[in-house]
Design an enzyme around this catalytic site. Structure first.
Site, PDB file in Angstrom:
ATOM      1  N   LYS A  13     -23.292 -30.298  -5.377  1.00  0.00           N
ATOM      2  CA  LYS A  13     -24.247 -30.432  -6.490  1.00  0.00           C
ATOM      3  C   LYS A  13     -25.219 -31.593  -6.264  1.00  0.00           C
ATOM      4  CE  LYS A  13     -21.308 -31.476  -9.770  1.00  0.00           C
ATOM      5  NZ  LYS A  13     -19.994 -31.488  -9.118  1.00  0.00           N
ATOM      6  N   ARG A  88     -20.317 -31.273 -18.731  1.00  0.00           N
ATOM      7  CA  ARG A  88     -19.085 -30.913 -18.045  1.00  0.00           C
ATOM      8  C   ARG A  88     -18.059 -30.321 -19.012  1.00  0.00           C
ATOM      9  NH1 ARG A  88     -19.454 -34.796 -13.472  1.00  0.00           N
ATOM     10  NH2 ARG A  88     -17.724 -34.491 -12.041  1.00  0.00           N
ATOM     11  N   ARG A 123     -16.743 -36.956   2.917  1.00  0.00           N
ATOM     12  CA  ARG A 123     -17.855 -37.366   2.066  1.00  0.00           C
ATOM     13  C   ARG A 123     -18.041 -38.886   2.101  1.00  0.00           C
ATOM     14  NH1 ARG A 123     -19.213 -35.364  -3.909  1.00  0.00           N
ATOM     15  NH2 ARG A 123     -17.283 -36.317  -4.621  1.00  0.00           N
ATOM     16  N   ARG A 156     -15.692 -42.774  -1.653  1.00  0.00           N
ATOM     17  CA  ARG A 156     -15.391 -42.920  -3.081  1.00  0.00           C
ATOM     18  C   ARG A 156     -13.884 -42.941  -3.296  1.00  0.00           C
ATOM     19  NH1 ARG A 156     -18.932 -38.644  -6.461  1.00  0.00           N
ATOM     20  NH2 ARG A 156     -17.018 -38.573  -7.670  1.00  0.00           N
ATOM     21  N   ARG A 167      -9.109 -33.503 -10.014  1.00  0.00           N
ATOM     22  CA  ARG A 167     -10.507 -33.228 -10.400  1.00  0.00           C
ATOM     23  C   ARG A 167     -10.791 -31.730 -10.343  1.00  0.00           C
ATOM     24  NH1 ARG A 167     -13.775 -36.644  -6.481  1.00  0.00           N
ATOM     25  NH2 ARG A 167     -15.579 -36.104  -7.761  1.00  0.00           N
TER      26      ARG A 167
END
Ligand code: AMP
Length: 210
Positions: A13, A88, A123, A156, A167
Site C-alpha cells: 500500500k 482500517r 522490508r 520496523r 497484524r
C-alpha cells in the site's frame, strides 16, 4: 482525486501510495507514518499508541480519527489526497463519511498471507520521512539510505514475524470488511499485488483510471 489504499500489512500500500502521489501530485497521508513519528517524538499520543503498535494491534478509533481530521484540514489536501492505512475499521470509514469526504476510488491490493510473511523480512523503512523499501523487490539507490532524505533505513519493530501474524489476523477480522463497505458504494477496485512492484504499479494506474 481522493484515493484510499486498502490491503494487508506488507501488501505494498505505502509503496503504491507514494508512487501514485508522485504521479498525480497530491499528498499521501499515512496514519502509520504519523503515529510512528509521534512515538519517536514521545508526544502524549505517541506514548499511548506505542503499546498498540508494538503488539500489532490497532490504535483507538477516536485517536486515529482525530489525527486524520487535523491532517485533512491542511491546505495541501485541497486538490485531493491519498490515504494509506486509513480507514482500517468500519467506524473509521463512517467517520470519514461524516466529515463529508467522499472517496473516488478504493484500491485493495491483494497478496496471499504466505507471500506477505516472506516479504516482511525484507522490508526497510526510512526513520526520517517514513518512505518504504524492500531489500530485493524495491531497494533504495544505495541500498542503505533513503532516496528522498538520505536517512539510514531501518527495520520496523512491528515487522517481527510474530507481530506480523497478529497484524494479519487484525487485518482479516477488522479491516477486510471495508471491502464490502466500499463495494456497496461502487468505488472498490481490486489490484493483484502478487508480483513485481512495477507490475502492481501498472495495475494500480489502470484501476485508478488516471
Ligand atoms: P502501518 O504503517 O499502516 O502498517 O501502521 C502501523 C501501525 O499503526 C498499525 O499496526 C496500528 O497499530 C497503527 N495504525 C495505523 N493506522 C491505523 C488506523 N487507521 N487505525 C488504527 N491503528 C492504526
Amino acid at each position: 482525486m481522493k484515493i484510499m489504499f486498502l490491503g494487508a500489512p506488507g501488501a505494498g500500500k505505502g509503496t503504491q501510495a507514494d508512487k501514485t502521489s508522485a504521479r498525480l501530485g497530491i499528498p499521501t497521508i499515512s496514519t502509520g507514518v504519523i503515529i510512528r513519528e509521534a512515538v519517536k517524538c514521545g508526544t502524549e499520543m505517541g506514548l499511548k499508541a506505542k503499546k498498540f503498535i508494538e503488539a500489532g494491534a490497532l490504535v483507538e478509533d477516536s485517536v486515529v480519527i482525530g489525527i486524520i481530521k487535523e491532517r485533512l484540514a491542511k491546505p495541501d489536501c485541497e486538490n485531493g489526497f491519498i490515504l494509506d492505512g486509513f480507514p482500517r475499521t468500519v467506524p473509521q470509514a463512517e467517520a470519514l463519511d461524516e466529515m463529508g469526504i467522499a472517496l473516488d476510488r478504493v484500491i485493495s491490493i491483494e497478496v496471499p498471507d504466505e507471500v506477505i510473511a516472506e516479504r516482511m523480512t525484507g522490508r526497510r523503512v526510512c526513520a526520517g520521512c517514513g518512505a518504504s523499501y524492500h531489500v530485493t523487490d524495491n531497494p533504495s539507490k544505495d541500498g542503505v539510505n533513503c532516496d528522498k532524505c538520505n536517512t539510514p533505513l531501518t527495520v520496523r519493530a512491528d515487522d517481527a514475524p510474530e507481530v506480523v501474524l497478529s497484524r494479519l489476523a487484525v487485518y482479516h477480522e477488522t479491516t477486510e470488511p471495508l471491502k464490502d463497505y466500499y463495494l456497496a458504494k461502487g468505488i472498490l477496485k481490486i489490484v493483484d499485488g502478487n508480483g513485481h512492484v512495477d507490475q502492481t504499479s501498472r495495475r494500480t494506474v489502470e484501476a485508478i483510471g488516471k
